[in-house]
Design an enzyme around this catalytic site. Structure first.
Site, PDB file in Angstrom:
ATOM      1  CG  HIS A 308       2.257   2.538   1.314  1.00  0.00           C
ATOM      2  ND1 HIS A 308       2.659   3.611   2.068  1.00  0.00           N
ATOM      3  CD2 HIS A 308       1.844   1.582   2.184  1.00  0.00           C
ATOM      4  CE1 HIS A 308       2.507   3.306   3.340  1.00  0.00           C
ATOM      5  NE2 HIS A 308       2.009   2.087   3.443  1.00  0.00           N
ATOM      6  CG  ASP A 368      -1.762  -5.454   3.399  1.00  0.00           C
ATOM      7  OD1 ASP A 368      -1.353  -6.175   4.316  1.00  0.00           O
ATOM      8  OD2 ASP A 368      -2.234  -4.326   3.572  1.00  0.00           O
TER       9      ASP A 368
HETATM   10  N1  ACO Z   1      -4.519   0.412  -8.599  1.00  0.00           N
HETATM   11  C1  ACO Z   1      -4.662   1.257  -9.638  1.00  0.00           C
HETATM   12  N2  ACO Z   1      -4.450   2.594  -9.545  1.00  0.00           N
HETATM   13  C2  ACO Z   1      -4.061   3.081  -8.369  1.00  0.00           C
HETATM   14  C3  ACO Z   1      -3.884   2.252  -7.235  1.00  0.00           C
HETATM   15  C4  ACO Z   1      -4.129   0.868  -7.374  1.00  0.00           C
HETATM   16  N3  ACO Z   1      -3.987   0.033  -6.346  1.00  0.00           N
HETATM   17  N4  ACO Z   1      -3.508   3.007  -6.173  1.00  0.00           N
HETATM   18  C5  ACO Z   1      -3.455   4.268  -6.612  1.00  0.00           C
HETATM   19  N5  ACO Z   1      -3.781   4.316  -7.939  1.00  0.00           N
HETATM   20  C6  ACO Z   1      -3.772   5.508  -8.803  1.00  0.00           C
HETATM   21  C7  ACO Z   1      -4.942   6.422  -8.511  1.00  0.00           C
HETATM   22  O1  ACO Z   1      -6.063   6.106  -9.307  1.00  0.00           O
HETATM   23  C8  ACO Z   1      -4.365   7.771  -8.824  1.00  0.00           C
HETATM   24  O2  ACO Z   1      -4.341   7.936 -10.235  1.00  0.00           O
HETATM   25  P1  ACO Z   1      -4.557   9.400 -10.921  1.00  0.00           P
HETATM   26  O3  ACO Z   1      -3.391  10.211 -10.444  1.00  0.00           O
HETATM   27  O4  ACO Z   1      -4.580   9.131 -12.382  1.00  0.00           O
HETATM   28  O5  ACO Z   1      -5.879   9.905 -10.385  1.00  0.00           O
HETATM   29  C9  ACO Z   1      -2.919   7.676  -8.354  1.00  0.00           C
HETATM   30  O6  ACO Z   1      -2.599   6.266  -8.455  1.00  0.00           O
HETATM   31  C10 ACO Z   1      -2.681   8.155  -6.923  1.00  0.00           C
HETATM   32  O7  ACO Z   1      -3.616   7.479  -6.067  1.00  0.00           O
HETATM   33  P2  ACO Z   1      -4.168   8.068  -4.692  1.00  0.00           P
HETATM   34  O8  ACO Z   1      -5.473   7.408  -4.388  1.00  0.00           O
HETATM   35  O9  ACO Z   1      -4.151   9.575  -4.752  1.00  0.00           O
HETATM   36  O10 ACO Z   1      -3.066   7.601  -3.685  1.00  0.00           O
HETATM   37  P3  ACO Z   1      -3.214   7.585  -2.107  1.00  0.00           P
HETATM   38  O11 ACO Z   1      -1.861   7.831  -1.578  1.00  0.00           O
HETATM   39  O12 ACO Z   1      -4.310   8.474  -1.654  1.00  0.00           O
HETATM   40  O13 ACO Z   1      -3.692   6.069  -1.821  1.00  0.00           O
HETATM   41  C11 ACO Z   1      -3.686   3.775  -1.304  1.00  0.00           C
HETATM   42  C12 ACO Z   1      -2.878   5.084  -1.330  1.00  0.00           C
HETATM   43  C13 ACO Z   1      -5.007   3.963  -0.540  1.00  0.00           C
HETATM   44  C14 ACO Z   1      -2.876   2.706  -0.583  1.00  0.00           C
HETATM   45  C15 ACO Z   1      -3.978   3.342  -2.786  1.00  0.00           C
HETATM   46  O14 ACO Z   1      -2.767   3.138  -3.475  1.00  0.00           O
HETATM   47  C16 ACO Z   1      -4.861   2.095  -2.868  1.00  0.00           C
HETATM   48  O15 ACO Z   1      -6.089   2.210  -2.829  1.00  0.00           O
HETATM   49  N6  ACO Z   1      -4.225   0.877  -2.974  1.00  0.00           N
HETATM   50  C17 ACO Z   1      -4.977  -0.356  -3.004  1.00  0.00           C
HETATM   51  C18 ACO Z   1      -5.357  -0.757  -1.594  1.00  0.00           C
HETATM   52  C19 ACO Z   1      -4.172  -1.250  -0.784  1.00  0.00           C
HETATM   53  O16 ACO Z   1      -3.387  -2.066  -1.229  1.00  0.00           O
HETATM   54  N7  ACO Z   1      -4.088  -0.747   0.459  1.00  0.00           N
HETATM   55  C20 ACO Z   1      -3.037  -1.171   1.404  1.00  0.00           C
HETATM   56  C21 ACO Z   1      -2.172  -0.023   1.777  1.00  0.00           C
HETATM   57  S1  ACO Z   1      -0.824  -0.603   2.743  1.00  0.00           S
HETATM   58  C22 ACO Z   1      -1.449  -0.833   4.280  1.00  0.00           C
HETATM   59  O17 ACO Z   1      -2.398  -0.254   4.727  1.00  0.00           O
HETATM   60  C23 ACO Z   1      -0.709  -1.798   5.091  1.00  0.00           C
END
Ligand code: ACO
Length: 434
Positions: A308, A368
Site C-alpha cells: 500500500h 482487497d
Molecule cells: N508484490 C511484490 N512486490 C511489490 C508489491 C507487490 N504487491 N508491491 C510493491 N512491491 C515492491 C516493488 O517492486 C518495489 O520493490 P523495489 O523497491 O525492489 O523496486 C517496492 O515494493 C515498493 O513498491 P512501489 O511500487 O514503489 O510502491 P507504491 O507505493 O508505488 O505502490 C501499490 C503501492 C500500487 C499498492 C503496490 O504495492 C501494488 O502494486 N500492490 C499490488 C496491487 C494492490 O494490491 N493494490 C491495492 C492497493 S489498496 C487499494 O487501492 C484499496
C-alpha cells in the site's frame, strides 16, 4: 509566538525564502510551498505525490506507520463494528454522527431519491452483455450527470447536498442494474420497505418470479465491507474527483472520473485481481513459486492485495475484513469452492509475511486481499467486485467534493511539470526530412 518556517535556499543565487510550516490535528507537518515560484521562480517535483499534501481536509485521517484510520475522528474498527454504511455516509458528508431524528430524515431522503430516471435505463442496453461492469458504471454515472445538469448549481449549498444524497441513493440501483444487464435478468426496482444494504442485495439477486430471501449474515457482512471502503483520504480516485470538481464540472461527471480511476488494478481493481491470482495459484503447494516470481527483479509479477502506498505497517481494514471473511466462510457450506481459495490466501499471507523481501519493503495484505473472498461468498461475481468498491467509495468521493466546494482556497487544480522535451526547433517540410 514565532511562526514555524522552513528556509529554502537556491544555492546558485543565494536567494532564500521562508515557507510556513503548517500543523494539522495529526500527521506530519506540511511545508506551504505556494510562495516558492514567486520567491525563487521554482516548482517542486514529486512523482506520484509521495510527499505532497494536495489539500486541507477534515474528513479522514490515516497513519500508515501505526495502522490508524479515522473518519471524522472515529476509528474504523468502531464504525465497522457498531455503525452502518448509511450512517457512515452521513458522517462523512455532514462531519458528525446523526441523531436518531437526523438519521431517520436522512434515510427517508435517500429512499426518496433511490429510483433512476427510466430513460437512464436505456444506457445499459447500449452495452454488450459482456461489457466490464466498471466500464458500464463509468458510462452510466457520467450519463446521469445530464439528467441533473440544469438543476445543480455547484455554488449553491442546497443543490450540492441534494446531488450528494442522490448519488448515495442511486449507486446501489445503478450497480445492481449493471449486474442484471450482464446476466440478462430483468431490472428490479428499489423496495422502500428494505434497508439500504438489503435493498441493494434485493436489486442484485431477486427475480420477479419468486420471492428472494435475504440472509442477515450476508447483509451485515456486506454492510461492513461497504463501511471499510467508504473513504480513504486523498487516494488516486478521490484526488481525481477533486481535480475534476475543481473545474466546477458536474459532480456526477467528476464521480464518473473517480470510478474510471478506481478501476485500475493498482487501486480498486485489486480485489478482482486477487481472486484471479488465487485461482491461478490453484493450490497452497504452488504458493512459494508465485512468491518467488513476485520477488524476481526480472519479472514484473506482483502479489495482488499486498502493499500500500501509505500503510507501511498493516492495513487496519485488512485485519477487520480477514476476521469477517473467516466468519462468513464458517457460515457457509464446508464444501464451498471458496475454502481452497481461502487456504491459498492464508498460505500466501503466512509465507509472504515471513519473507525478508516483503518485510524489508513493508508489504502487508491490504483491504482487497480478503474483500474479494467475502464478495464471492455472497454470490457476487468477480467482475462486479470493484463496482461494490465504487458504490462504497462514492460516499467518500462526494464528501471530498463537498469539502472542496466549500474550501476558502478553492481554485482550479493545475499541476506544473519539469519539461524534458526538445529545445525549440524549426518545422521541416516532409520532403526535406532525412
Ligand atoms: N508484490 C511484490 N512486490 C511489490 C508489491 C507487490 N504487491 N508491491 C510493491 N512491491 C515492491 C516493488 O517492486 C518495489 O520493490 P523495489 O523497491 O525492489 O523496486 C517496492 O515494493 C515498493 O513498491 P512501489 O511500487 O514503489 O510502491 P507504491 O507505493 O508505488 O505502490 C501499490 C503501492 C500500487 C499498492 C503496490 O504495492 C501494488 O502494486 N500492490 C499490488 C496491487 C494492490 O494490491 N493494490 C491495492 C492497493 S489498496 C487499494 O487501492 C484499496
Amino acid at each position: 509566538m514565532k511562526s514555524e518556517t522552513v528556509t529554502i535556499t537556491d544555492n546558485s543565487t543565494g536567494k532564500s525564502i521562508e515557507c510556513p510550516v503548517l500543523r494539522g490535528t495529526y500527521g506530519p507537518p506540511v511545508i506551504d510551498t505556494a510562495g516558492l515560484y514567486k520567491g525563487l521562480g521554482m516548482f517542486t517535483l514529486d512523482p506520484g505525490f509521495v510527499t505532497t499534501a494536495s489539500c486541507r481536509s477534515a474528513i479522514t485521517y490515516l497513519d500508515g506507520e501505526k495502522g490508524i484510520l479515522l473518519h471524522r475522528g472515529y476509528p474504523i474498527e468502531q464504525l465497522a463494528e457498531q455503525s452502518s454504511f448509511l450512517e457512515v455516509s452521513y458522517l462523512l458528508i455532514h462531519g458528525e454522527l446523526p441523531t436518531k431524528e437526523q438519521f431517520e430524515e436522512y434515510e427517508t431522503q435517500i429512499k426518496k431519491y433511490n429510483m433512476v430516471h427510466e430513460h437512464l435505463m436505456r444506457f445499459f442496453n447500449g452495452y454488450r452483455y459482456d461489457a466490464h461492469p466498471m466500464s458500464v458504471m463509468v458510462g452510466v454515472t457520467g450519463a446521469m450527470a445530464s439528467f441533473y445538469h440544469e438543476e445543480v448549481d455547484v455554488k449553491n449549498p442546497e443543490d450540492r447536498l441534494k446531488i450528494a444524497y442522490r448519488l448515495i441513493a442511486k449507486m446501489p440501483n445503478i450497480a445492481s442494474k449493471t449486474y442484471k444487464h450482464g446476466i440478462g435478468q430483468p431490472f428490479i426496482y428499489p423496495d422502500n420497505s428494505l434497508g439500504y444494504v438489503e435493498n441493494l442485495m434485493n436489486m442484485m439477486f431477486a427475480i420477479p418470479s419468486e420471492p428472494y430471501e435475504l440472509h442477515p449474515k450476508a447483509v451485515s457482512a456486506l454492510d461492513k465491507l461497504l463501511i471499510l471502503h467508504a473513504d480513504h483520504e486523498q487516494n488516486a480516485s478521490t484526488s481525481t474527483v477533486r481535480l475534476s470538481g475543481s473545474s466546477e464540472a458536474n459532480p456526477l461527471a467528476a464521480i464518473s472520473a473517480g470510478i474510471a480511476t478506481l478501476w485500475g488494478k493498482a487501486h480498486g481493481g485489486a480485489n478482482e485481481a486477487v481472486l484471479h491470482m488465487l485461482e491461478e495459484i490453484g493450490d497452497p503447494k504452488n504458493v512459494s513459486k508465485f512468491v518467488a516470481r513476485a520477488k524476481d527483479k526480472n519479472d514484473d509479477y506482483r502479489l495482488m492485495g499486498f502493499g500500500h502506498r501509505v500503510y507501511k505497517n498493516y492495513d487496519p481494514r485488512a485485519t477487520i475484513i480477514s476476521k469477517a471473511c473467516h466468519e462468513v466462510l464458517d457460515e457457509m457450506d464446508p464444501h464451498s469452492e471458496l475454502r481452497p481459495l481461502m487456504e491459498i490466501a492464508m498460505e500466501l499471507e503466512e509465507i509472504a509475511l515471513k519473507d525478508d523481501y516483503f518485510i524489508e519493503r513493508k508489504l502487508y495484505p491490504n483491504v482487497d486481499f480478503y474483500s474479494g473472498i467475502i464478495l464471492r461468498a455472497l454470490g457476487i461475481p468477480t467482475s462486479m467486485f470493484t463496482v461494490f468498491f465504487a458504490m462504497a467509495r462514492s460516499a467518500g468521493w462526494i464528501a471530498n467534493w463537498l469539502e472542496l466546494m466549500e474550501d476558502p482556497d478553492f481554485r482550479i487544480g493545475r499541476p506544473r511539470q519539469l519539461y524534458i522535451g526538445s529545445e525549440k526547433r524549426d518545422y521541416v517540410p516532409i520532403d526535406k526530412r532525412g
